[in-house]
Structure formats: structure tokens, C-alpha cells
Design a protein around this motif. Structure first.
Motif, PDB file in Angstrom:
ATOM      1  N   LYS A   1       0.931  -0.955   0.551  1.00  0.00           N
ATOM      2  CA  LYS A   1      -0.102  -0.081  -0.223  1.00  0.00           C
ATOM      3  C   LYS A   1       0.873   1.373   0.086  1.00  0.00           C
ATOM      4  O   LYS A   1       0.408   2.059  -0.651  1.00  0.00           O
ATOM      5  CB  LYS A   1      -0.962  -0.442   1.487  1.00  0.00           C
TER       6      LYS A   1
ATOM      7  N   ASN B   1       2.564   1.850  -3.654  1.00  0.00           N
ATOM      8  CA  ASN B   1       1.644   2.732  -4.534  1.00  0.00           C
ATOM      9  C   ASN B   1       0.657   3.634  -4.237  1.00  0.00           C
ATOM     10  O   ASN B   1       0.626   4.343  -5.054  1.00  0.00           O
ATOM     11  CB  ASN B   1       0.510   1.267  -4.053  1.00  0.00           C
ATOM     12  N   LYS B   2       1.403   3.884  -2.806  1.00  0.00           N
ATOM     13  CA  LYS B   2       1.132   5.597  -2.903  1.00  0.00           C
ATOM     14  C   LYS B   2       1.787   6.447  -2.862  1.00  0.00           C
ATOM     15  O   LYS B   2       2.177   7.472  -3.470  1.00  0.00           O
ATOM     16  CB  LYS B   2       1.166   5.738  -0.965  1.00  0.00           C
TER      17      LYS B   2
ATOM     18  N   ASN C   1       2.647   6.778  -7.399  1.00  0.00           N
ATOM     19  CA  ASN C   1       1.266   7.399  -7.737  1.00  0.00           C
ATOM     20  C   ASN C   1       1.642   7.441  -9.160  1.00  0.00           C
ATOM     21  O   ASN C   1      -0.449   7.645  -9.677  1.00  0.00           O
ATOM     22  CB  ASN C   1       0.496   8.221  -6.485  1.00  0.00           C
TER      23      ASN C   1
ATOM     24  N   GLU D   1      -7.882  -4.834  -1.656  1.00  0.00           N
ATOM     25  CA  GLU D   1      -7.332  -3.450  -2.048  1.00  0.00           C
ATOM     26  C   GLU D   1      -6.575  -3.503  -2.303  1.00  0.00           C
ATOM     27  O   GLU D   1      -6.548  -2.784  -3.364  1.00  0.00           O
ATOM     28  CB  GLU D   1      -7.891  -3.095  -0.944  1.00  0.00           C
ATOM     29  N   VAL D   2      -5.539  -4.124  -1.551  1.00  0.00           N
ATOM     30  CA  VAL D   2      -3.975  -3.843  -2.964  1.00  0.00           C
ATOM     31  C   VAL D   2      -4.014  -4.499  -3.544  1.00  0.00           C
ATOM     32  O   VAL D   2      -3.318  -3.773  -4.412  1.00  0.00           O
ATOM     33  CB  VAL D   2      -2.619  -4.509  -1.324  1.00  0.00           C
TER      34      VAL D   2
ATOM     35  N   SER E   1      -6.217  -4.900  -6.234  1.00  0.00           N
ATOM     36  CA  SER E   1      -6.904  -3.723  -6.921  1.00  0.00           C
ATOM     37  C   SER E   1      -6.498  -2.704  -7.050  1.00  0.00           C
ATOM     38  O   SER E   1      -6.549  -2.227  -8.689  1.00  0.00           O
ATOM     39  CB  SER E   1      -8.767  -3.552  -6.707  1.00  0.00           C
ATOM     40  N   GLU E   2      -5.798  -2.225  -6.645  1.00  0.00           N
ATOM     41  CA  GLU E   2      -5.290  -0.967  -6.834  1.00  0.00           C
ATOM     42  C   GLU E   2      -3.597  -0.624  -6.799  1.00  0.00           C
ATOM     43  O   GLU E   2      -3.587   0.312  -7.237  1.00  0.00           O
ATOM     44  CB  GLU E   2      -5.340  -0.262  -5.714  1.00  0.00           C
ATOM     45  N   CYS E   3      -3.031  -1.659  -6.776  1.00  0.00           N
ATOM     46  CA  CYS E   3      -1.187  -1.617  -6.710  1.00  0.00           C
ATOM     47  C   CYS E   3      -0.947  -1.954  -7.895  1.00  0.00           C
ATOM     48  O   CYS E   3      -1.769  -3.425  -8.958  1.00  0.00           O
ATOM     49  CB  CYS E   3      -0.767  -2.836  -5.738  1.00  0.00           C
TER      50      CYS E   3
ATOM     51  N   SER F   1      -0.391  -5.771 -10.091  1.00  0.00           N
ATOM     52  CA  SER F   1      -1.608  -6.119 -11.299  1.00  0.00           C
ATOM     53  C   SER F   1      -1.177  -6.408 -12.385  1.00  0.00           C
ATOM     54  O   SER F   1      -0.924  -6.907 -13.259  1.00  0.00           O
ATOM     55  CB  SER F   1      -2.143  -4.662 -11.208  1.00  0.00           C
TER      56      SER F   1
END
Length: 801
Positions: free
Chosen positions: A567, A570-571, A574, A618-619, A621-623, A627
Motif C-alpha cells: 500500500k 502504491n502511494k 502513484n 483492496e491492495v 486491485s489498486e497496486c 497488477s
């Protein structure tokens, strides 16, 4: 001019030109053949004097004769010393020329002084006829050592000749009990051992424990310079010998412990040896002993300079200074505004202490990487080495630079010969060796930080690791910060082009190595380490391969299986631009980044098995990173490249990790029943590249080597298990399946290689594209001090898994 034979003829004139050279030729031939005269003491003095001026011998042969005649027990030692002084003066001038020209060829002359001295038997006379009988006279021995040392500087053959005389080498060790000649003796021994073909065995030194126990702390620190040559495995000097194939073959030939390992055991058996080294390593500069006056400090400065010629000049300057300042005021205000020469002693004192610590830390580091590692660890913990280094950190190890504490001889951050740089690098290497896969790593923290780790585990509802629970809190760091936290602080402040970045990252990474600990990772994540690493990789403009590799490896250990770390990643990463910059760094060298790729693949596999966890979903799907790696085509692309850049002949400790990362990808595929799909994809890739069989044959040979290498009973394979959290039994089983001979098995490599391209017996692979496998590479010179890097190569225990 007339002679006894009458007027000179042209023949006589020409003959005189070569007569002196003929003498030298006959001496050399006699020395080689072992017949006839072999040294100047056997020639008539009148003949030597006649030829002296024409041959430019500067009276050396006659002086050698006088030395021989006057060096017996009942001789006039005052005359002996006069002769030695004359010889020393002649030889030191040549040595000065040699040293000041960066060890280039000495000033050209018909017969250089040191060569003439050696040729006419001066070295033999000094060793056998001079040194031993004179051992009762300190001044004579000191002069004799000086003569031999100057010869060693200019004439390589002299050093090798002395090194071949074991009786002389052991005799030199007995001289070290004499404090007045200790430094000269230690310096000569170090030079001799440096060229000795076969490593000396320390237990052959007469009464070694007594000798070591007789040393004061300052002498013991200098003695460590000698020990470093005797406990480090010698460099084979050939890159081919660094391949794993060559190392395995060497281990088969040499089943018994090496001389270096034998010497390490000898040292550990000396009572109080390790304890004294710990005291030396952690001693504060203000507590340094043995530098009670100006001249002594200058003599210790010579120890670092390793140049007796410079010492002469400094001592003369010091003598003049002392005479001039005897009537001057010595209050603090006067000293503070005095020229450099008045501040020189304190600077020398600091540098001398730093160089002592470099030698001591080096010896401790080598012992930490030896077979007696657990015994050494126990002793270092008991004698509080880590808390002691922690107390020195701000004031000595990583002190802030000001104009006042810069030392002479160009010692600054940009000087590759700086004692400060050598000290910092050796300190970081010690931390790396101390933490690497050992439960004592928690001694790098203080009690408050240990409590923080416990709180992290409690909050995450996971048990504390045994090593943390079992840590003896009386042996941890004192003060507000532990050693690891102090290191993180300076690491984040280090300039982008700092030469210390590589070593700092390695030291911190070693703390994380072993079984993955969530609490350890969170401890470092809370201190902003991940963001700092990403800045260095993406934004700092770093182009050093080795620094980038160290940060990739550290990032992999920091993020493995940790949802919070992904997380945070990814922050920071970005935007698509940042992510592509990150991928570009990974793609630039898979040998450097493959450990990070392994971390991502392993973490993705675990996260996909935790689909019920909202945070994990969540991670996933967002990272960006997860992915990207979730796409099969990307994993296959990396797998193909990892296999293609290595082969059995070029495997080293550095790139064997590429093979293990390839195996991790295939093991995870096998767990999910997709191994046939991956092998089929590799075959299709071969065909598309128009080199059928090349890749899979290479991989088959690599796996056969893997079996031979990792299934060896002496090989510790727990590192593979801990780094992947995959039981080693599954590693072995997967390799066996891949190497299966049943061509009907969909999980065997053999079934994917067409018959005409079969090379499974270990023969040469079919013609194919050039394999871009890397041979073992060393760190660039800018990362190290010149003399220090040689030692790092000899003893580095860093291994990529």
C-alpha cells in the motif's frame, strides 16, 4: 695510463668497461648454480674497491663485507651500527624515489643500490649473520630491520626471498615481544606475509598465546594487520575460479579445513583474545593509550602511512617543533590558533585510533563469517561489542565534519584512501555479518525498540518471534536510539552520490534476512525506509548498478508478504510515469533486480490465497506492481529472460539467484497445476526465436547443477526455505519432476524438447543466440578505498539466494 702489464691496449680499455658487469654476472650465475662464490664477502676487498667507482656501487659491496665481519657476537657493535647507518642511508634514498613515484621503477642507474646490496649478499648477511646474533641490541636490530624493509620496497625478489624462509619469518615474530622494535617488525612481517606463497600457520609461532597476551592494546591493534593476512582465504586471482562450478570442484579436492580456517580456530583458542578486540573496537578516542607524546604519535602515524621514509621527515619536523615550542605557552587558546603543525598530534591520534579500529573490526568480521560463527557471536554479545559501537556512533563512526576535525593527508569524504571511509565501510560490513541470519540481530536495538516490536506483534495478533523473546536485554544497546535506528537516520541523510549507500543498504537488509518477520518490516516502514528506497531508485538519478542492486534486494525483504508495504509502495508510485521509471530500472538488469521480482511473485501468490481479507483485496486491485505481475505474459517474459542470462559455466554467487527465482515461478505454477502451461510457453518462445531446444536444454543443465549444488550434505539450504516460505522438500521435489526422464510426463522438461535437439546428457548446447550471462563482477572502485576493497574481495560472505 699504465698498468702492471704495460701501457693500456684498446683490448684492455674495452675489457674494463665490462669487467664490473662480469663480476655481477658470475655472482648471479654462481647463486643460480650453487657453485663458486655467491656473495660479495667472498671477493677480495681490493677488487671491489677498484671496481666501485666505475660500476657506481657506492661502496655497498665493501660495506656488506664490513657488516659480515663485524656482526658476530664478539664484534664491535658500534662499528656494526655505523655500517648499518651508511647502508640505510643509501637504500632509503632509492626507496624514497620509488615510493614518491607511486612505486614506479626506481631512478635509473647501472646497478641500483638495493639490487647491488642484494646481489652481493647483503640480505643474507642481514638475516643470518646480522639479525639473529644482534637480537640483544635493540638499536642494531632496528637498523637491520630498516635496511631489510627498504630492500623490500624496491626489490620484489627480496620480499619473496624472505617469505620463503620460514625460520626467519618465525624469528621475526619472536622479535615482536620487544616494544622498541615492534612497529618495524610488524610492518616487515606484514609485507612478507603478503607475498608468501603458502599461508603461514599461526600455531607454528613459538608461544603464540604468550606473545599475544604480552601486547598492549595498541600493539594488539597493529598485530591485527598481520592477522588479517592469515585468516582470510586467498584470492585466486582468476574470475573463472569464482564460478560455482570451480568452487564446488575445489571443495571436493580440499575436504579438510583450509589454513585460514585453521588459523581462525587458533586465534579463538587464545584466552581473552576476543574480549580484548571488543575493548579495542569500542574504546573511545579520549581513552586511547600509548600516544603520550608528540614523537610517539608521529610514529603511530607512520603505521598508517606504511612508509618509513615519510616518518623520517615527520620526526625531524617534530624534533624542531618541540625545541622551538619548549619556551612557548601551551594554554588552550594558543593551541586553538596555532598552525596545523601544532594541531597535528591530536589529528594523528584520532586517525591512528580509527585505523586501529579498522583492523580490529576486519578481524572480527572475518571470524564472524567463519565456521565458528556461533561461538564468535556468543563472545561478541557477551563482551557488549554492539552497545559499545552504538556509543561511538555519533562522535566517531559517523561524526559530523567540520574544518577542525578534518585530518591531514587529504582525509575527507571524497578521498578514496581516507581512514574515515575505510572505518565506516568496515563498520557497516560488521553489522551486515553480525545480523545476517542470526538471532543476535536484535542486539542492534535498545529496550524501548524491542518493546515496540512486541507491541507491533500484539497489535497484529501474531506471536513474537523466538529470537526476540530470547534476547538478553542486558546486552542490547543503551541510550535513546539503537544502532539500527542510528544507521537509518544517517542513511536517509546520505547524499545521492554517496559511496556509503551500497554498504548501508546491505547492513539494513541483513537485519531483515531469514524467516520473514512482519514486526521487523513494520519497525522499518514506520521510519520511512520504503519511501527513501523508492526515492533512490526512481527520483535520485542513481546510475550505480551495485547501489541499485542493494536497494532492490532491501526493498524485496521489506515488502515480502506485507500488505502495508505494498500500500505504501502504491502511494509513492502513484502515476504511470513513476511506475514506468521503476520498471525501467528493473528491466535494465535482471541479475540485480531478480530478488525483488521473486518477492513480488511470492507475495502475489500469498495475497491471491487470502481473498477473504478486505485489505488484501483492496491492495490487489489498486497496486500497479501486483497488477502488472498478475499478468501471465509478464511473468513468462521475466522467466524466459532469467533462464537465458545464465548457464552452468557462468553461475556465480551473484547470479545463481536468477536460477532460484526461476524455480520459484515454476514451483508456484506447479502448485496451481499450471506447470505444463509454463513449459509449453517456453518451448513456443524458443521456436519463435528460431532456436529450438536452446533454452530448455540450458535450463535442464542448470537444474542438474542445482541438484548437485544444493543437495550437497554440507550445503545449508535453509536460506532458500526461509526466503521463500516454501519447504525445501518442495524445492527438491519440483526439480526432480522437471528433470524426469519420462517424455510422456507433462511436467518434465524432456517432453518439451524435440528429439533432434536433445542435449540432456550435459553436452554442449546447440548453436543459439549469445547468452548474456554475467561473470562475477566486483564493486566499482569509487565505492571503496583502494586497499580496503582487496580485502573485501578476499573475505566477503555476501551470497545472493
Amino acid at each position: 695510463m699504465a698498468t702492471l702489464l704495460g701501457p693500456e691496449s684498446p683490448w684492455t680499455e674495452r675489457n674494463k668497461i665490462y669487467r664490473s658487469r662480469n663480476i655481477l654476472t658470475r655472482i648471479r650465475q654462481s647463486q643460480i648454480a650453487g657453485r663458486g662464490f655467491s656473495r660479495g664477502t667472498q671477493l677480495p676487498e681490493a677488487l671491489l674497491q677498484e671496481r666501485d667507482n666505475r660500476a657506481r656501487w657506492h661502496g655497498i659491496p665493501v660495506l656488506v663485507q664490513e657488516l659480515y665481519a663485524s656482526s658476530h657476537l664478539n664484534s664491535d657493535f658500534s662499528r656494526t651500527r655505523t655500517v648499518l647507518k651508511e647502508l640505510s642511508s643509501l637504500l632509503s634514498m632509492e626507496a624514497m624515489s620509488f615510493v614518491t613515484e607511486d612505486r614506479k621503477t626506481a631512478q635509473e642507474s647501472t646497478f641500483p643500490n638495493t639490487y647491488t646490496f642484494d646481489l652481493f649478499g647483503g640480505v643474507d648477511v642481514s638475516v643470518y649473520s646480522g639479525l639473529a646474533p644482534l637480537s640483544l641490541n635493540d638499536d642494531l636490530v632496528k637498523d637491520c630491520l630498516s635496511v631489510l624493509y627498504n630492500c623490500c620496497i624496491c626489490t620484489e625478489g627480496v620480499t619473496k626471498s624472505l617469505a620463503a624462509r620460514d625460520d626467519f619469518v618465525f624469528f621475526l615474530f619472536t622479535l615482536m615481544t620487544n616494544k622498541k622494535i615492534f612497529l618495524q617488525t610488524a610492518t616487515l612481517i606484514e609485507d612478507i606475509l603478503g607475498v608468501k606463497k603458502e599461508m603461514i600457520q599461526l600455531d607454528g609461532i613459538p608461544n603464540l598465546p604468550g606473545l599475544v597476551q604480552s601486547f598492549d592494546q595498541q600493539q594488539l591493534a597493529n598485530f591485527c594487520r598481520i592477522l588479517s593476512v592469515t585468516i582470510s582465504e586467498p584470492d585466486v586471482g582468476n574470475d573463472d575460479k569464482h564460478t560455482l562450478l570451480a568452487k564446488n570442484a575445489q571443495q571436493k579436492r580440499n575436504t579438510s579445513p583450509s589454513r585460514a580456517e585453521h588459523n581462525q580456530v587458533t586465534l579463538l583458542n587464545i584466552p581473552g583474545f576476543i574480549e580484548r578486540l571488543c575493548k579495542l573496537a569500542t574504546r573511545k578516542v579520549s581513552e586511547a593509550t600509548g600516544v603520550s607524546n608528540f614523537l610517539q604519535e608521529l610514529e603511530e602515524w607512520y603505521t598508517w602511512l606504511d612508509n618509513a621514509l615519510v616518518l623520517d621527515a615527520l620526526v625531524q619536523m617534530a624534533t624542531d617543533e618541540v625545541e622551538q615550542s619548549s619556551t612557548e605557552s601551551s594554554d588552550e587558546s594558543t593551541l586553538a590558533t596555532a598552525p596545523l603543525r601544532h594541531r597535528l598530534p591530536q589529528s594523528m591520534k584520532v586517525v591512528n585510533e580509527i585505523m586501529h579500529k579498522v583492523e580490529v573490526l576486519y578481524v572480527l568480521c572475518v571470524l564472524l563469517m567463519g565456521r565458528q560463527r556461533n561461538q564468535v557471536h556468543k563472545m561478541l554479545a557477551e563482551f557488549r561489542l554492539i552497545p559499545g559501537l552504538n556509543s561511538l556512533f555519533d562522535k566517531l563512526i559517523w561524526r559530523k565534519y567540520t574544518a577542525a576535525n578534518h585530518v591531514v593527508h587529504g582525509q575527507n569524504e571524497n578521498c578514496d584512501c581516507s581512514p574515515e571511509i575505510s572505518f565506516k565501510i568496515q563498520f557497516l560490513r560488521l553489522l551486515q555479518s553480525f545480523s545476517d541470519h542470526h538471532e543476535n540481530k536484535y542486539l542492534l536495538l535498545n529496550s524501548q525498540e524491542l518493546n515496540e516490536l512486541s507491541a507491533i506483534s500484539l497489535k497484529a495478533n501474531i506471536p513474537e518471534v523466538d529470537a526476540l523473546v530470547n534476547t538478553d536485554r542486558s546486552l542490547v544497546c543503551d541510550g535513546k536510539k539503537g544502532l539500527l535506528t542510528r544507521l537509518l537516520t544517517v542513511m536517509k541523510r546520505e547524499p545521492p552520490d554517496s559511496s556509503f549507500r551500497f554498504w548501508q543498504a546491505r547492513a539494513v537488509e541483513s537485519f531483515l534476512r531469514g524467516a520473514t518477520s512482519y514486526a521487523d518490516q513494520m519497525f522499518l516502514l514506520k521510519r520511512g525506509l520504503l519511501e527513501h528506497i523508492l526515492f533512490c531508485i526512481i527520483d535520485s538519478g542513481c546510475r550505480s548498478r551495485d547501489v541499485l542492486q542493494s536497494y532492490f534486494d532491501l526493498l524485496g525483504e521489506l515488502m515480502k508478504f506485507n500488505v502495508d508495504a505494498f500500500k505504501r509502495f502504491n502511494k509513492y508510485v502513484n502515476t504511470e510515469e513513476k511506475f514506468q521509471a521503476f520498471l525501467s530500472q528493473i528491466d535494465s538488469s535482471l541479475v540485480d533486480s531478480n530478488m525483488l521480482l521473486r518477492c513480488i511473485v511470492l507475495s502475489l501468490d500469498r495475497f491471491e490465497n487470502l481473498a477473504e481479507d478486505v485489505r488484501v483485496v483492496e491492495v490487489l486491485s489498486e497496486c500497479f506492481l501486483l497488477s502488472f505481475m498478475a499478468r501471465v505474459e509478464n511473468r513468462l517474459s521475466f522467466l524466459f529472460r532469467l533462464i537465458n542470462i545464465i548457464n552452468v559455466q557462468t553461475l556465480t554467487q551473484e547470479n545463481v539467484s536468477c536460477l532460484n527465482t526461476s524455480l520459484v515461478v515454476l514451483m508456484l505454477a506447479r502448485r496451481r497445476g499450471k506447470l505444463p502451461f509454463y513449459l509449453s510457453a517456453l518451448r513456443e518462445k524458443e521456436r519463435a526465436e528460431k532456436y529450438p531446444g536452446c533454452l530448455l536444454n540450458n535450463f535442464h543443465q542448470l537444474l542438474r547443477f542445482w541438484q548437485h549444488h544444493y543437495l550437497n550434505k554440507d550445503k545449508d539450504s535453509t536460506c532458500l526455505e526461509n526466503s521463500s516460505c516454501i519447504p525445501f522438500s518442495y524445492w527438491k521435489e519440483t526439480v526432480s519432476v522437471l528433470l524426469g526422464e519420462d517424455r510422456t510426463s507433462l511436467c518434465a522438461i524432456a517432453s518439451y524438447i524435440d528429439e533432434p535437439y536433445m542435449e540432456l546428457d550435459g553436452g554442449s548446447s546447440p548453436a543459439g543466440p549469445p547468452v548474456s550471462a554475467l561473470s562475477e563482477e566486483s564493486l566499482p572502485a569509487e565505492l571503496t578505498s583502494k586497499w580496503y576493497f582487496r580485502r573485501w574481495k578476499l573475505s566477503s560472505g555476501y551470497v545472493c539466494w
